[in-house]
Design an enzyme around this catalytic site. Structure first.
Site, PDB file in Angstrom:
ATOM      1  N   TYR A 158       0.673  -1.074  -0.081  1.00  0.00           N
ATOM      2  CA  TYR A 158      -0.015   0.024  -0.022  1.00  0.00           C
ATOM      3  C   TYR A 158       0.217   1.232  -0.141  1.00  0.00           C
ATOM      4  O   TYR A 158       1.913   1.152   0.828  1.00  0.00           O
ATOM      5  CB  TYR A 158      -0.646  -0.400   1.103  1.00  0.00           C
ATOM      6  N   SER A 159       0.599   2.144  -0.634  1.00  0.00           N
ATOM      7  CA  SER A 159       1.246   3.399  -0.686  1.00  0.00           C
ATOM      8  C   SER A 159       0.803   4.085   0.644  1.00  0.00           C
ATOM      9  O   SER A 159      -0.683   4.342   1.068  1.00  0.00           O
ATOM     10  CB  SER A 159       1.142   4.364  -1.579  1.00  0.00           C
ATOM     11  N   CYS A 208      -1.229   7.846 -10.341  1.00  0.00           N
ATOM     12  CA  CYS A 208      -1.018   6.667  -8.977  1.00  0.00           C
ATOM     13  C   CYS A 208      -2.648   6.599  -9.094  1.00  0.00           C
ATOM     14  O   CYS A 208      -3.396   7.168  -9.638  1.00  0.00           O
ATOM     15  CB  CYS A 208      -0.550   6.878  -7.799  1.00  0.00           C
ATOM     16  N   GLU A 243       2.782   4.444 -10.752  1.00  0.00           N
ATOM     17  CA  GLU A 243       2.759   3.380  -9.451  1.00  0.00           C
ATOM     18  C   GLU A 243       0.644   2.401 -10.076  1.00  0.00           C
ATOM     19  O   GLU A 243       0.192   3.868  -9.032  1.00  0.00           O
ATOM     20  CB  GLU A 243       2.757   4.165  -7.869  1.00  0.00           C
ATOM     21  N   TYR A 282      -1.996  -0.198 -10.541  1.00  0.00           N
ATOM     22  CA  TYR A 282      -2.035  -1.183  -9.751  1.00  0.00           C
ATOM     23  C   TYR A 282      -3.565  -1.932  -9.997  1.00  0.00           C
ATOM     24  O   TYR A 282      -4.130  -1.317 -10.954  1.00  0.00           O
ATOM     25  CB  TYR A 282      -1.758  -1.690  -7.846  1.00  0.00           C
TER      26      TYR A 282
END
Length: 391
Positions: free
Chosen positions: A169-170, A349, A389, A391
């Protein structure tokens, strides 16, 4: 200095080497530099050299010896604007990010942190579930910098009876933590849910975190990641493209830039550049950390810009839903004008599905400048100015 390309109007397949002096990037001494340029991009490159105060020494076709460039007359055409030669910023000077911690805690020996707080970030009427969760770090050596991630190992076992694997997790807090005491780390977590064979499936780790109570113990690994690090240059420009919980690292950046407590804590870092957040959410109620961002707008109107793409409430020019790529397309010229500055960094992101739309919008914006985005993007990446980034 304006330079004519009239003598070079030949086949686009030809390549030329430009020798230039006087160009100076952040942290660099002015020196002679060489650029290999196709004829099709010659005007754009020459325009850039002019804008940056460079002086063209010679133009050399790949199979020719250097020839001095002629002094142009006042009637020489003005070339279209171009992207700056992709260079690294002052952040590339010795000592950049020299204290970045990595893998202080690994899956076989994780840090066990205590949950200090867990609350919803959503307003009434929002879609889904998104929580802000804070963990205590005071009992160990875990520390981090903005842009990194930590791993969470959820309790329990999988369907095969084996311990669950960690999820990354960021980090949504600055290195000083939300309370500025250097002893906490915070996450922004959306509960993953999807339908399969008529059944609602909930994500293992995201549900574990959204349900967790203060006082509970959590196994944490990391930190990891150097891709999303914020440049230490106070004069850097930062464009942030985020969807949903992709706001996590952006929240950390913006706190470091504009939060009063952070600015007091960091006298060596007083952000003076331009920060532009372009945020995509489905509804207004799904906007995250909105009060903070509005406060930054009020107190730093010359440094912070905030653009929203609210898909279920706003329409794009075609009458469809307004997504983040539509905002990028709408402001493409401004974005590329900022990218011309070698101090500008772009951060993206969120869900991986946002990448194709952003690429398409950037491709069109680049074409309007006479540039090729598929060529420019890897150059920006290599120069550590394009950070992704997903996901």
């Amino acid at each position: 200095m304006r330079t004519s390309t009239a003598a070079l109007r030949q086949s686009d397949a030809r390549m030329f080497t430009l020798v230039v002096e006087g160009l100076q990037g952040p942290g660099e001494r002015a020196a002679e530099r060489r650029f290999m340029v196709p004829l099709s991009r010659m005007q754009a490159t020459l325009r850039l050299i002019n804008q940056q105060g460079g002086r063209l020494i010679s133009v050399t076709q790949s199979d020719q010896a250097p020839t001095p460039s002629p002094d142009p007359g006042p009637s020489d055409p003005v070339a279209p604007p171009a992207i700056a030669p992709v260079t690294t910023t002052a952040a590339k000077e010795p000592g950049k990010h020299e204290a970045v911690p990595v893998n202080l805690y690994k899956p076989k020996d994780p840090y066990v942190g205590t949950v200090l707080g867990n609350y919803s970030l959503l307003a009434e009427g929002a879609i889904g579930r998104v929580n802000h969760i804070t963990f205590d770090l005071s009992e160990g050596k875990l520390h981090y910098v903005e842009g990194q991630s930590i791993g969470i190992i959820p309790d329990g076992t999988d369907t095969n009876g084996k311990p669950h694997k960690l999820r990354l997790y960021s980090i949504a807090s600055t290195r000083h933590g939300d309370n500025l005491e250097d002893k906490t780390v915070s996450l922004c977590v959306r509960q993953l849910q999807y339908e399969k064979d008529g059944e609602t499936i909930s994500g293992v780790c995201s549900t574990f975190l959204c349900d967790i109570e203060p006082g509970a113990k959590v196994r944490i690994t990391g930190p990891v990641g150097k891709e999303m690090l914020l440049p230490p240059d106070e004069d850097a420009n930062v464009i942030m493209l985020a969807t949903g919980t992709g706001i996590a690292p952006m929240r950390a950046y913006l706190r470091r830039m504009f939060d009063p407590g952070e600015r007091e804590k960091n006298p060596h870092y007083q952000f003076k550049g331009k920060a532009w957040l372009i945020m995509g959410v489905p509804t207004t109620a799904n906007l995250l950390y909105e009060d903070d961002f509005q406060s930054y707008l009020s107190h730093f109107p010359d440094n912070f810009r905030y653009t929203k793409a609210i898909s279920r409430e706003q329409q794009n020019p075609s009458g469809g839903r307004m997504y983040i790529q539509d905002r990028v397309a709408e402001h493409g010229e401004e974005i590329f004008n900022m990218i011309e500055d070698p101090k500008t960094h772009v951060y993206m992101c969120g869900l991986r599905g946002m990448e194709p739309g952003i690429d398409e919008a950037m491709t069109k914006a680049a074409e309007a400048k006479g540039l090729t985005w598929s060529e420019l993007r890897p150059q920006l990446k290599k120069a550590e100015r394009w950070h992704v980034e997903t996901y």
